[in-house]
Design a protein around this motif. Structure first.
Motif, short mmCIF file in Angstrom:
data_model
loop_
_atom_site.label_atom_id
_atom_site.label_comp_id
_atom_site.label_asym_id
_atom_site.label_seq_id
_atom_site.Cartn_x
_atom_site.Cartn_y
_atom_site.Cartn_z
N ARG A 1 0.83 -1.21 0.00
CA ARG A 1 0.00 0.00 0.00
C ARG A 1 0.87 1.26 0.00
O ARG A 1 0.61 2.22 -0.73
N SER A 2 1.93 1.25 0.79
CA SER A 2 2.84 2.40 0.84
C SER A 2 3.54 2.62 -0.49
O SER A 2 3.70 3.76 -0.93
N PHE A 3 3.97 1.53 -1.11
CA PHE A 3 4.63 1.66 -2.41
C PHE A 3 3.67 2.19 -3.48
O PHE A 3 4.07 3.01 -4.31
N ARG A 4 2.45 1.73 -3.45
CA ARG A 4 1.47 2.23 -4.42
C ARG A 4 1.23 3.72 -4.23
O ARG A 4 1.17 4.48 -5.20
N SER A 5 1.10 4.14 -3.00
CA SER A 5 0.89 5.55 -2.70
C SER A 5 2.10 6.37 -3.14
O SER A 5 1.96 7.43 -3.78
N LEU A 6 3.29 5.89 -2.82
CA LEU A 6 4.51 6.58 -3.21
C LEU A 6 4.64 6.65 -4.73
O LEU A 6 4.95 7.70 -5.30
N ARG A 7 4.37 5.53 -5.39
CA ARG A 7 4.42 5.49 -6.85
C ARG A 7 3.46 6.50 -7.46
O ARG A 7 3.81 7.27 -8.36
N ASP A 8 2.25 6.54 -6.94
CA ASP A 8 1.24 7.46 -7.47
C ASP A 8 1.62 8.92 -7.22
O ASP A 8 1.43 9.78 -8.09
N THR A 9 2.17 9.19 -6.04
CA THR A 9 2.61 10.56 -5.72
C THR A 9 3.73 10.99 -6.66
O THR A 9 3.70 12.09 -7.21
N LEU A 10 4.71 10.11 -6.84
CA LEU A 10 5.84 10.46 -7.71
C LEU A 10 5.41 10.52 -9.18
O LEU A 10 5.93 11.34 -9.94
N ALA A 11 4.47 9.69 -9.57
CA ALA A 11 3.97 9.74 -10.96
C ALA A 11 3.26 11.06 -11.21
O ALA A 11 3.39 11.65 -12.29
N ALA A 12 2.53 11.57 -10.23
CA ALA A 12 1.84 12.84 -10.37
C ALA A 12 2.83 14.00 -10.52
O ALA A 12 2.53 15.00 -11.16
N ARG A 13 4.00 13.81 -9.95
CA ARG A 13 5.06 14.83 -10.06
C ARG A 13 5.93 14.59 -11.31
O ARG A 13 6.95 15.23 -11.46
N GLN A 14 5.51 13.65 -12.09
CA GLN A 14 6.20 13.30 -13.34
C GLN A 14 7.66 12.92 -13.09
O GLN A 14 8.57 13.35 -13.80
N THR A 15 7.84 12.07 -12.10
CA THR A 15 9.16 11.53 -11.80
C THR A 15 9.58 10.64 -12.95
O THR A 15 8.76 10.08 -13.66
N ASP A 16 10.90 10.48 -13.10
CA ASP A 16 11.41 9.67 -14.23
C ASP A 16 10.85 8.25 -14.19
O ASP A 16 10.53 7.72 -13.14
N SER A 17 10.73 7.67 -15.35
CA SER A 17 10.11 6.36 -15.48
C SER A 17 10.93 5.24 -14.83
O SER A 17 10.37 4.24 -14.39
N ALA A 18 12.23 5.41 -14.73
CA ALA A 18 13.07 4.39 -14.08
C ALA A 18 12.70 4.24 -12.61
O ALA A 18 12.62 3.13 -12.08
N THR A 19 12.45 5.35 -11.95
CA THR A 19 12.04 5.33 -10.54
C THR A 19 10.68 4.66 -10.40
O THR A 19 10.49 3.80 -9.53
N LEU A 20 9.76 5.03 -11.27
CA LEU A 20 8.43 4.43 -11.21
C LEU A 20 8.48 2.93 -11.49
O LEU A 20 7.76 2.15 -10.86
N GLN A 21 9.33 2.53 -12.42
CA GLN A 21 9.49 1.10 -12.71
C GLN A 21 10.09 0.35 -11.53
O GLN A 21 9.68 -0.77 -11.22
N ALA A 22 11.05 0.98 -10.85
CA ALA A 22 11.65 0.35 -9.66
C ALA A 22 10.61 0.16 -8.56
O ALA A 22 10.57 -0.88 -7.89
N LEU A 23 9.76 1.16 -8.39
CA LEU A 23 8.69 1.04 -7.38
C LEU A 23 7.70 -0.05 -7.77
O LEU A 23 7.26 -0.84 -6.93
N GLN A 24 7.34 -0.10 -9.05
CA GLN A 24 6.41 -1.14 -9.52
C GLN A 24 7.04 -2.53 -9.36
O GLN A 24 6.34 -3.48 -9.00
N GLN A 25 8.33 -2.63 -9.61
CA GLN A 25 9.01 -3.93 -9.44
C GLN A 25 8.94 -4.38 -7.98
O GLN A 25 8.71 -5.55 -7.70
N GLN A 26 9.10 -3.42 -7.07
CA GLN A 26 9.02 -3.78 -5.65
C GLN A 26 7.60 -4.22 -5.29
O GLN A 26 7.42 -5.17 -4.54
N ILE A 27 6.59 -3.57 -5.86
CA ILE A 27 5.20 -3.98 -5.64
C ILE A 27 5.00 -5.41 -6.17
O ILE A 27 4.38 -6.25 -5.50
N ASP A 28 5.54 -5.68 -7.35
CA ASP A 28 5.42 -7.01 -7.94
C ASP A 28 6.09 -8.08 -7.07
O ASP A 28 5.56 -9.18 -6.90
N GLU A 29 7.25 -7.75 -6.50
CA GLU A 29 7.94 -8.70 -5.63
C GLU A 29 7.15 -8.96 -4.35
O GLU A 29 7.09 -10.09 -3.87
N LEU A 30 6.53 -7.93 -3.82
CA LEU A 30 5.67 -8.12 -2.64
C LEU A 30 4.46 -8.99 -3.00
O LEU A 30 4.07 -9.85 -2.21
#
Length: 144
Positions: free
Chosen positions: A54-83
């Motif tokens: 849940r924390s990773f999803r929230s963080l991912r969504d917050t950073l995506a709204a700020r248009q953070t680079d896609s590598a960071t968003l992919q790393a967060l999504q990978q961590q969600i997938d591993e969980l």
């Protein structure tokens, strides 16, 4: 004389056989208790996985709204997938586990030894995934 020896040996053999049976039953109970103790601990860790996901999803969504680079968003999504995978490993073990009530004592012992190894692997996967997720989350939380 033979009858006296037989009368002495029969009860002795019966008592010895009963002790071995109870020893096998005790071993089976201990194995099953170990399996269930690890299962219970792993179940408690499921809450950690849920909160981290849940924390990773929230963080991912917050950073995506700020248009953070896609590598960071992919790393967060990978961590969600591993969980998600760690969660699924536990769910698969639980779906496949059945109490060995209908098995013969020796078969039950073998089954429980196998299940103990499986649930220990599940616990290792969960623990390492949680530990890695916490470390990753701390790194990215600072970017928030």
């Amino acid at each position: 004389m033979k009858n006296q020896i037989i009368l002495i040996l029969v009860p002795f053999l019966l008592l010895t056989g009963c002790n071995q049976g109870s020893s096998e039953a005790t071993q089976q109970e201990e194995l099953e208790a170990n399996v269930m103790a690890i299962h219970d601990d792993a179940m408690a860790r499921m809450g950690d996985i849920y909160k981290l996901r849940r924390s990773f999803r929230s963080l991912r969504d917050t950073l995506a709204a700020r248009q953070t680079d896609s590598a960071t968003l992919q790393a967060l999504q990978q961590q969600i997938d591993e969980l998600n995978q760690a969660d699924e490993v536990m769910m698969v073990w639980m779906r496949n586990y059945t109490a060995p009530d209908s098995l013969q004592p020796e078969q039950a012992k073998v089954y429980l030894q196998q299940e103990l190894q499986k649930i220990e692997r599940v616990q290792t996967v969960m623990d390492s995934t949680i530990q890695a997720a916490r470390k990753t989350y701390q790194q990215y939380e600072q970017q928030k």
